[in-house]
Design a protein around this motif. Structure first.
Motif, PDB file in Angstrom:
ATOM      1  N   GLN A  72     103.789  18.648  53.964  1.00 14.81           N
ATOM      2  CA  GLN A  72     105.079  18.950  53.407  1.00 14.81           C
ATOM      3  C   GLN A  72     106.135  17.631  53.674  1.00 14.81           C
ATOM      4  OE1 GLN A  72     107.672  21.809  55.233  1.00 14.81           O
ATOM      5  NE2 GLN A  72     108.832  22.172  53.217  1.00 14.81           N
ATOM      6  N   ASN A  73     105.844  16.983  54.938  1.00 16.57           N
ATOM      7  CA  ASN A  73     106.726  15.781  55.141  1.00 16.57           C
ATOM      8  C   ASN A  73     106.339  14.724  54.267  1.00 16.57           C
ATOM      9  OD1 ASN A  73     107.827  17.132  57.436  1.00 16.57           O
ATOM     10  ND2 ASN A  73     106.330  16.083  58.766  1.00 16.57           N
ATOM     11  N   LEU A  74     105.101  14.524  54.013  1.00 15.42           N
ATOM     12  CA  LEU A  74     104.580  13.326  53.044  1.00 15.42           C
ATOM     13  C   LEU A  74     105.074  13.623  51.616  1.00 15.42           C
ATOM     14  CD1 LEU A  74     100.971  12.820  54.408  1.00 15.42           C
ATOM     15  CD2 LEU A  74     102.703  10.914  54.300  1.00 15.42           C
ATOM     16  N   SER A  75     105.073  15.145  51.346  1.00 14.91           N
ATOM     17  CA  SER A  75     105.506  15.284  49.887  1.00 14.91           C
ATOM     18  C   SER A  75     106.962  15.054  49.674  1.00 14.91           C
ATOM     19  CB  SER A  75     105.074  16.610  49.674  1.00 14.91           C
ATOM     20  OG  SER A  75     105.915  17.503  50.214  1.00 14.91           O
ATOM     21  N   LYS A  76     107.623  14.807  50.779  1.00 11.38           N
ATOM     22  CA  LYS A  76     109.253  14.667  50.668  1.00 11.38           C
ATOM     23  C   LYS A  76     109.572  13.319  50.393  1.00 11.38           C
ATOM     24  CE  LYS A  76     110.642  18.726  53.055  1.00 11.38           C
ATOM     25  NZ  LYS A  76     111.195  19.368  54.126  1.00 11.38           N
ATOM     26  N   GLU A  77     108.840  12.117  50.928  1.00 10.13           N
ATOM     27  CA  GLU A  77     109.240  10.972  51.176  1.00 10.13           C
ATOM     28  C   GLU A  77     108.211  10.095  49.889  1.00 10.13           C
ATOM     29  OE1 GLU A  77     109.913   9.045  54.849  1.00 10.13           O
ATOM     30  OE2 GLU A  77     109.283  11.109  55.587  1.00 10.13           O
ATOM     31  N   ASN A  78     108.812   9.145  49.456  1.00 11.23           N
ATOM     32  CA  ASN A  78     108.035   8.204  48.573  1.00 11.23           C
ATOM     33  C   ASN A  78     107.093   7.395  49.176  1.00 11.23           C
ATOM     34  OD1 ASN A  78     107.484   7.139  46.207  1.00 11.23           O
ATOM     35  ND2 ASN A  78     108.995   5.314  46.243  1.00 11.23           N
ATOM     36  N   ASN A  79     105.986   7.516  49.095  1.00 10.85           N
ATOM     37  CA  ASN A  79     104.852   6.829  49.842  1.00 10.85           C
ATOM     38  C   ASN A  79     103.469   7.021  48.986  1.00 10.85           C
ATOM     39  OD1 ASN A  79     102.905   9.344  51.031  1.00 10.85           O
ATOM     40  ND2 ASN A  79     104.822   9.830  51.444  1.00 10.85           N
TER      41      ASN A  79
END
Length: 108
Positions: free
Chosen positions: A80-87
């Motif tokens: 979820q953390n990764l899905s919220k930030e552009n990366n």
């Protein structure tokens, strides 16, 4: 060369010589995962989460390690953390997070 057991030995020596080197710690954790030592990978990556260097890579491999260790709740948090930030990992993380949540909802 896909000699991950050899890589574990190699990176353990590098990390012992320079414990603060994020790249060597990350590669050691990936090597742990490739040799089915997911708990060791989790322990190592968990200590690195405050690192700015390789932040998204650390979060991604930590999520995968939790998933491989069947700790769905912690894996879900990191996806979820990764899905919220552009990366780089965002699309995959979002997809996995949604699948995990669908599975949890259906299970309940």
């Amino acid at each position: 060369k896909e000699d991950y057991f050899g890589a574990v030995n190699y990176y353990e020596k590098l990390v012992a010589a320079n414990p603060s080197n994020a790249k060597n710690n990350l590669f050691l954790a990936i090597s742990f995962m490739a040799t089915n030592q997911h708990k060791k990978a989790i322990d190592l990556l968990s200590k690195m989460t405050s690192s700015d260097e390789f932040h998204f890579d650390i979060e991604w491999y930590l999520a995968l390690a939790y998933l491989k260790n069947k700790d769905i709740q912690n894996a879900s948090v990191h996806f979820q953390n990764l899905s919220k930030e552009n990366n780089y990992y965002q699309p995959q993380a979002k997809s996995i997070f949604e699948k995990i949540n669908d599975h949890i909802v259906l299970k309940d």
